[in-house]
Design a protein around this motif. Structure first.
Motif, PDB file in Angstrom:
ATOM      1  N   GLY A  25      42.704  35.990  46.992  1.00 47.44           N
ATOM      2  CA  GLY A  25      43.859  36.817  47.293  1.00 47.44           C
ATOM      3  C   GLY A  25      43.850  38.196  46.686  1.00 47.44           C
ATOM      4  O   GLY A  25      44.825  38.940  46.790  1.00 47.44           O
ATOM      5  N   LYS A  26      42.739  38.559  46.054  1.00 46.64           N
ATOM      6  CA  LYS A  26      42.657  39.870  45.409  1.00 46.64           C
ATOM      7  C   LYS A  26      41.476  40.667  45.952  1.00 46.64           C
ATOM      8  O   LYS A  26      40.567  40.123  46.563  1.00 46.64           O
ATOM      9  N   GLU A  27      41.513  41.964  45.697  1.00 52.10           N
ATOM     10  CA  GLU A  27      40.411  42.816  46.095  1.00 52.10           C
ATOM     11  C   GLU A  27      39.240  42.637  45.123  1.00 52.10           C
ATOM     12  O   GLU A  27      39.418  42.241  43.972  1.00 52.10           O
ATOM     13  N   ARG A  28      38.045  42.946  45.621  1.00 47.78           N
ATOM     14  CA  ARG A  28      36.865  42.888  44.774  1.00 47.78           C
ATOM     15  C   ARG A  28      36.963  44.011  43.726  1.00 47.78           C
ATOM     16  O   ARG A  28      37.282  45.159  44.071  1.00 47.78           O
ATOM     17  N   SER A  77      34.229  33.213  26.053  1.00 42.37           N
ATOM     18  CA  SER A  77      35.696  33.080  25.950  1.00 42.37           C
ATOM     19  C   SER A  77      36.350  33.159  27.327  1.00 42.37           C
ATOM     20  O   SER A  77      37.324  33.887  27.532  1.00 42.37           O
ATOM     21  N   LEU A  78      35.811  32.407  28.255  1.00 42.14           N
ATOM     22  CA  LEU A  78      36.296  32.477  29.633  1.00 42.14           C
ATOM     23  C   LEU A  78      37.732  31.992  29.743  1.00 42.14           C
ATOM     24  O   LEU A  78      38.166  31.075  29.022  1.00 42.14           O
ATOM     25  N   LYS A  79      38.455  32.632  30.664  1.00 36.14           N
ATOM     26  CA  LYS A  79      39.858  32.328  30.913  1.00 36.14           C
ATOM     27  C   LYS A  79      40.023  31.896  32.366  1.00 36.14           C
ATOM     28  O   LYS A  79      39.218  32.274  33.231  1.00 36.14           O
ATOM     29  N   PRO A  80      41.085  31.165  32.675  1.00 39.36           N
ATOM     30  CA  PRO A  80      41.317  30.779  34.079  1.00 39.36           C
ATOM     31  C   PRO A  80      41.366  31.988  35.016  1.00 39.36           C
ATOM     32  O   PRO A  80      40.919  31.885  36.162  1.00 39.36           O
ATOM     33  N   GLU A  81      41.866  33.115  34.536  1.00 41.08           N
ATOM     34  CA  GLU A  81      41.941  34.305  35.387  1.00 41.08           C
ATOM     35  C   GLU A  81      40.575  34.940  35.651  1.00 41.08           C
ATOM     36  O   GLU A  81      40.474  35.884  36.435  1.00 41.08           O
ATOM     37  N   ASP A  82      39.521  34.431  35.020  1.00 42.04           N
ATOM     38  CA  ASP A  82      38.166  34.888  35.337  1.00 42.04           C
ATOM     39  C   ASP A  82      37.592  34.157  36.550  1.00 42.04           C
ATOM     40  O   ASP A  82      36.507  34.495  37.022  1.00 42.04           O
ATOM     41  N   THR A  83      38.314  33.179  37.058  1.00 40.42           N
ATOM     42  CA  THR A  83      37.872  32.443  38.237  1.00 40.42           C
ATOM     43  C   THR A  83      37.742  33.383  39.421  1.00 40.42           C
ATOM     44  O   THR A  83      38.693  34.096  39.772  1.00 40.42           O
ATOM     45  N   ALA A  84      36.553  33.430  40.008  1.00 43.93           N
ATOM     46  CA  ALA A  84      36.285  34.359  41.105  1.00 43.93           C
ATOM     47  C   ALA A  84      34.876  34.124  41.631  1.00 43.93           C
ATOM     48  O   ALA A  84      34.074  33.417  41.014  1.00 43.93           O
TER      49      ALA A  84
END
Length: 125
Positions: free
Chosen positions: A42-45, A84-91
């Motif tokens: 749902g986001k731009e690259r 230190s990966l975060k859920p928001e790094d999912t891509a």
């Protein structure tokens, strides 16, 4: 023509690490800007990390201090070490390149001509 191929994606828990690789078809480190981008659902690259042919680097604020972009020029391979990966790094993560003159600081995906097929990174508990 430059061909790029990513590998190393996968699933990891928050706080974990992954190292992505990008195999390049020829030695371009002195003639091209190189980069890692990502596209979340749902986001731009967006640009994650870039490097100029003169070894200047750029990191998005969201990954500074956690991600490291490096190159093994003898093997025509780049790496993105992600800690230190975060859920928001999912891509989906992509490596990219563009010949000089090129934009390496805070670029947009339109600034890069050559792309890999992408590798999925999922950060979830």
């Amino acid at each position: 023509q430059v061909h790029l191929a990513e590998s190393g994606g996968g699933s990891v828990q928050p706080g974990g690490s992954l190292r992505l690789s990008c195999a390049v078809s020829k030695d371009i480190h002195s003639t091209h800007c190189t980069a890692w981008f990502r596209r979340a659902p749902g986001k731009e690259r967006e640009a994650v990390a870039t490097m100029s042919p003169f070894n200047s680097s750029y990191y998005a604020d969201s990954v500074k201090g956690r991600f490291t972009f490096s190159q093994d020029n003898a093997k025509n391979t780049w790496f993105l070490q992600m800690d230190s990966l975060k859920p928001e790094d999912t891509a989906m993560y992509y490596c990219a390149a563009d010949s000089l003159p090129c934009r390496w600081y805070d670029p947009r995906d339109a600034d890069f001509h050559y792309w890999g097929q992408g590798t999925q990174v999922t950060v979830s508990s």
